[in-house]
Design a protein around this motif. Structure first.
Motif, PDB file in Angstrom:
ATOM      1  N   TYR A 283       0.849  -1.191   0.000  1.00 31.88           N
ATOM      2  CA  TYR A 283       0.000   0.000   0.000  1.00 31.88           C
ATOM      3  C   TYR A 283       0.883   1.239   0.000  1.00 31.88           C
ATOM      4  O   TYR A 283       1.879   1.307   0.729  1.00 31.88           O
ATOM      5  N   LYS A 284       0.520   2.223  -0.830  1.00 31.93           N
ATOM      6  CA  LYS A 284       1.299   3.459  -0.921  1.00 31.93           C
ATOM      7  C   LYS A 284       0.400   4.648  -0.614  1.00 31.93           C
ATOM      8  O   LYS A 284      -0.668   4.822  -1.222  1.00 31.93           O
ATOM      9  N   PHE A 285       0.836   5.470   0.350  1.00 27.46           N
ATOM     10  CA  PHE A 285       0.131   6.699   0.704  1.00 27.46           C
ATOM     11  C   PHE A 285       1.129   7.842   0.707  1.00 27.46           C
ATOM     12  O   PHE A 285       2.031   7.873   1.553  1.00 27.46           O
ATOM     13  N   GLU A 286       0.988   8.752  -0.250  1.00 24.61           N
ATOM     14  CA  GLU A 286       1.949   9.841  -0.421  1.00 24.61           C
ATOM     15  C   GLU A 286       3.365   9.261  -0.466  1.00 24.61           C
ATOM     16  O   GLU A 286       3.711   8.551  -1.390  1.00 24.61           O
ATOM     17  N   ASN A 287       4.143   9.502   0.570  1.00 22.82           N
ATOM     18  CA  ASN A 287       5.540   9.070   0.564  1.00 22.82           C
ATOM     19  C   ASN A 287       5.782   7.851   1.463  1.00 22.82           C
ATOM     20  O   ASN A 287       6.913   7.550   1.811  1.00 22.82           O
ATOM     21  N   THR A 288       4.716   7.163   1.812  1.00 21.44           N
ATOM     22  CA  THR A 288       4.824   6.015   2.721  1.00 21.44           C
ATOM     23  C   THR A 288       4.456   4.722   2.011  1.00 21.44           C
ATOM     24  O   THR A 288       3.436   4.647   1.324  1.00 21.44           O
ATOM     25  N   LEU A 289       5.297   3.725   2.166  1.00 24.71           N
ATOM     26  CA  LEU A 289       5.014   2.384   1.654  1.00 24.71           C
ATOM     27  C   LEU A 289       4.708   1.481   2.841  1.00 24.71           C
ATOM     28  O   LEU A 289       5.478   1.421   3.799  1.00 24.71           O
ATOM     29  N   ILE A 290       3.581   0.789   2.778  1.00 25.54           N
ATOM     30  CA  ILE A 290       3.180  -0.129   3.847  1.00 25.54           C
ATOM     31  C   ILE A 290       3.145  -1.551   3.288  1.00 25.54           C
ATOM     32  O   ILE A 290       2.547  -1.801   2.236  1.00 25.54           O
ATOM     33  N   ILE A 291       3.810  -2.458   3.976  1.00 21.68           N
ATOM     34  CA  ILE A 291       3.712  -3.879   3.656  1.00 21.68           C
ATOM     35  C   ILE A 291       2.823  -4.521   4.714  1.00 21.68           C
ATOM     36  O   ILE A 291       3.151  -4.528   5.899  1.00 21.68           O
ATOM     37  N   LEU A 292       1.681  -5.025   4.290  1.00 23.05           N
ATOM     38  CA  LEU A 292       0.726  -5.661   5.195  1.00 23.05           C
ATOM     39  C   LEU A 292       0.901  -7.170   5.096  1.00 23.05           C
ATOM     40  O   LEU A 292       0.653  -7.774   4.053  1.00 23.05           O
ATOM     41  N   LYS A 293       1.363  -7.761   6.191  1.00 22.62           N
ATOM     42  CA  LYS A 293       1.595  -9.204   6.222  1.00 22.62           C
ATOM     43  C   LYS A 293       0.271  -9.959   6.363  1.00 22.62           C
ATOM     44  O   LYS A 293      -0.746  -9.399   6.810  1.00 22.62           O
ATOM     45  N   GLU A 294       0.318 -11.213   6.015  1.00 25.23           N
ATOM     46  CA  GLU A 294      -0.893 -12.037   6.066  1.00 25.23           C
ATOM     47  C   GLU A 294      -1.433 -12.162   7.490  1.00 25.23           C
ATOM     48  O   GLU A 294      -2.639 -12.297   7.694  1.00 25.23           O
ATOM     49  N   ASN A 295      -0.547 -12.070   8.489  1.00 28.85           N
ATOM     50  CA  ASN A 295      -0.980 -12.181   9.888  1.00 28.85           C
ATOM     51  C   ASN A 295      -1.457 -10.858  10.474  1.00 28.85           C
ATOM     52  O   ASN A 295      -1.822 -10.792  11.640  1.00 28.85           O
ATOM     53  N   GLY A 296      -1.458  -9.788   9.666  1.00 29.33           N
ATOM     54  CA  GLY A 296      -1.954  -8.491  10.134  1.00 29.33           C
ATOM     55  C   GLY A 296      -0.873  -7.524  10.579  1.00 29.33           C
ATOM     56  O   GLY A 296      -1.173  -6.365  10.895  1.00 29.33           O
ATOM     57  N   ASP A 297       0.385  -7.954  10.643  1.00 25.18           N
ATOM     58  CA  ASP A 297       1.473  -7.034  11.016  1.00 25.18           C
ATOM     59  C   ASP A 297       1.746  -6.049   9.880  1.00 25.18           C
ATOM     60  O   ASP A 297       1.597  -6.384   8.702  1.00 25.18           O
ATOM     61  N   TRP A 298       2.161  -4.838  10.267  1.00 22.84           N
ATOM     62  CA  TRP A 298       2.501  -3.811   9.285  1.00 22.84           C
ATOM     63  C   TRP A 298       3.987  -3.529   9.331  1.00 22.84           C
ATOM     64  O   TRP A 298       4.622  -3.591  10.369  1.00 22.84           O
ATOM     65  N   LYS A 299       4.528  -3.165   8.171  1.00 27.50           N
ATOM     66  CA  LYS A 299       5.870  -2.601   8.096  1.00 27.50           C
ATOM     67  C   LYS A 299       5.784  -1.345   7.248  1.00 27.50           C
ATOM     68  O   LYS A 299       5.305  -1.395   6.114  1.00 27.50           O
ATOM     69  N   GLU A 300       6.212  -0.215   7.820  1.00 29.31           N
ATOM     70  CA  GLU A 300       6.129   1.060   7.110  1.00 29.31           C
ATOM     71  C   GLU A 300       7.520   1.537   6.707  1.00 29.31           C
ATOM     72  O   GLU A 300       8.473   1.429   7.478  1.00 29.31           O
ATOM     73  N   PHE A 301       7.615   2.087   5.484  1.00 24.49           N
ATOM     74  CA  PHE A 301       8.878   2.607   4.967  1.00 24.49           C
ATOM     75  C   PHE A 301       8.650   3.985   4.367  1.00 24.49           C
ATOM     76  O   PHE A 301       7.627   4.223   3.711  1.00 24.49           O
TER      77      PHE A 301
END
Length: 506
Positions: free
Chosen positions: A311-329
């Protein structure tokens, strides 16, 4: 005097009224821009393509909380506040428009209505459409909804018929309908979509123009994933193709033509696009490609699972794992990291080049031809025939002699001479007796001569790779021996100006 005062008073009133009008006009314009900025840019077709499990409005994320059965939650973008449960709906395809959430609710099995929820007052919840929706996208004041129709039978069993409806959100009127057929659909805008079914395969279509954009033929064997768009066209990831194109990311133009943007041997799993860059994931790494200079750089080692959502929002990339955890870059930070890695790699490469240059032309290992690094024993024997029988037809004799050398007992000059005695004249045998390593009858330097015959086993056909490091030259060949293809790796070292075989692996 009274006349002057009246004139001044009128002038003052006109100035005030004009100023107020300008201020009011400016205020309305700013508000419009603000509203547009706050909701339109967040409804990204890529985010919806990933399931639409996350949306952003102002400083808040609205999302499907996988760890609580997919129910609707919100949390601050800053990450400082606690997540808050909004209701028991299970939302997908979350869009935002005019202070409202639009989403498909999967809370009840067998039903998927479209819900509208007031962000300011979440108690205000209404069902916009009670039909079973599959996908939804809001773009340019239009809401595009793909509805699930009847279930297929026979050849399309297990797939549902798709109906797409386009409505104007301002007037509420339906302005277009069309049917992609049986299967699934990824909405890109009001007329473009990617669909897959057992009937027509995976394809990128423009319904308004009634045009197949990709592939060039209506193939079934394509796997197409939507990456994003730039000013030129639509970016797709073709995981495998049916018309022998290399799997990778392609840019598809509105006229149906396309060009390769990026191909990778290790496979591209997923990616997101900005105006300037393509951030993409292979099986083992996260990378960035700049569209302007067409330069690709590795950001870091990263193994992205197929089930992970991007998922991309403006300048943020989010990786949403299958278990619901997020990683933001942060995308800028990722680019900086890639540039830093590239600078370090270039520095190491320059050091290696300087080191190799210091060795200079005295190192025969570096001076060897890229076309054919070694000459085999067959070549050596063949050239002796060339010297003494240049005007005769000796092709059969040469071939027989070469194979005799191959099948002889290797290791010593005497054994090789003995094996060739049936094919060489005395003069030719003397040539062989007097030969040393790296000497030849035609001025060429041979690595495989009488003292080093083993290299002929590689029977060189094509050079696969070459690497020189720390005084050792490693060459990998694609070989053809006894009608069986195999790889042959040979390592060479230089000792007192003579190149010797260090190691052979098959």
């Amino acid at each position: 005097m009274k006349k002057i005062k009246i004139i001044l008073l009128i002038t003052l009133c006109i100035s005030l009224l004009t100023g107020c009008a300008k201020q009011a006009e400016t205020k309305v314009e700013d508000t419009t821009n603000k509203v547009k900025e706050e909701y339109l840019f967040e409804n990204d077709a890529k985010n919806i393509n990933q399931g639409g499990k996350i949306a952003r409005y102002k400083d808040t994320y609205y999302y499907s909380e996988i760890k609580d059965g997919g129910k609707l939650y919100s949390k601050p973008v800053s990450g400082e506040g606690e997540p808050k449960k909004i209701n028991d709906d299970v939302p997908l395809s979350i869009n935002i428009y005019n202070d409202k959430l639009y989403y498909i609710n999967y809370a009840q099995k067998g039903k998927s209505p479209v819900i509208v929820l007031d962000i300011q007052d979440t108690s205000k919840r209404e069902v916009l459409q009670d039909r079973n929706a599959m996908d939804m996208l809001i773009k340019d004041d239009k809401i595009i909804i793909a509805y699930r129709g009847e279930e297929g039978r026979g050849h399309v069993e297990g797939y549902y018929y798709i109906d797409v409806e386009v409505s104007d959100l301002k007037s509420g009127e339906v302005i277009d309908t069309y049917s992609p057929g049986y299967g699934t659909v990824t909405l890109i805008d009001e007329s473009k979509y990617i669909s897959f079914s057992t009937m027509v395969g995976n394809r990128l279509m423009d319904e308004k123009e009634d045009k197949l954009l990709y592939p060039s033929e209506d193939e079934r064997d394509f796997m197409i994933n939507y990456i994003g768009e730039n000013e030129k066209g639509i970016l797709i990831n073709a995981e495998y193709t049916a018309d022998q194109e290399t799997p990778g990311i392609y840019l598809v133009y509105s006229n149906g033509e396309h060009e390769s943007v990026l191909t990778q041997d290790e496979g591209i799993v997923n990616g997101v696009s900005t105006d300037e860059d393509l951030f993409y994931f292979t099986d083992v790494s996260m990378n960035v490609l700049n569209y302007k200079n067409n330069k690709s750089m590795k950001i870091m080692d990263y193994s992205l699972e197929i089930s992970d959502g991007l998922y991309k929002f403006e300048n943020t990339l989010i990786i949403l794992k299958e278990n619901g955890d997020w990683k933001e870059f942060d995308l800028d930070e990722l680019k900086e990291k890639a540039s830093s890695n590239q600078a370090q790699e270039d520095e190491e490469k320059n050091k290696e080049e300087v080191k190799e240059e210091a060795v200079g032309s005295t190192n025969k290992l570096q001076d060897m031809s890229d076309e054919k690094i070694i000459y085999t024993l067959q070549d050596y024997i063949g050239n002796i025939y060339n010297k003494y029988y240049s005007e005769r037809d000796y092709s059969d004799t040469i071939e027989e002699g070469q194979y005799s050398a191959i099948n002889s007992t290797y290791g010593t000059k005497e054994k090789l001479i003995s094996s060739m005695s049936s094919y060489f004249t005395d003069e030719m045998l003397n040539e062989l007796r007097n030969a040393d390593d790296m000497k030849s009858v035609d001025g060429k330097e041979y690595l495989a001569t009488v003292e080093n015959p083993y290299i002929n086993l590689c029977n060189v056909e094509t050079i696969k790779s070459k690497n020189y490091k720390d005084g050792v030259l490693t060459v990998e060949y694609i070989s053809d021996w006894a009608d069986t293809d195999f790889d042959c790796m040979v390592q060479f070292v230089e000792v007192n100006g003579i190149i010797k075989i260090n190691k052979i692996d098959y």
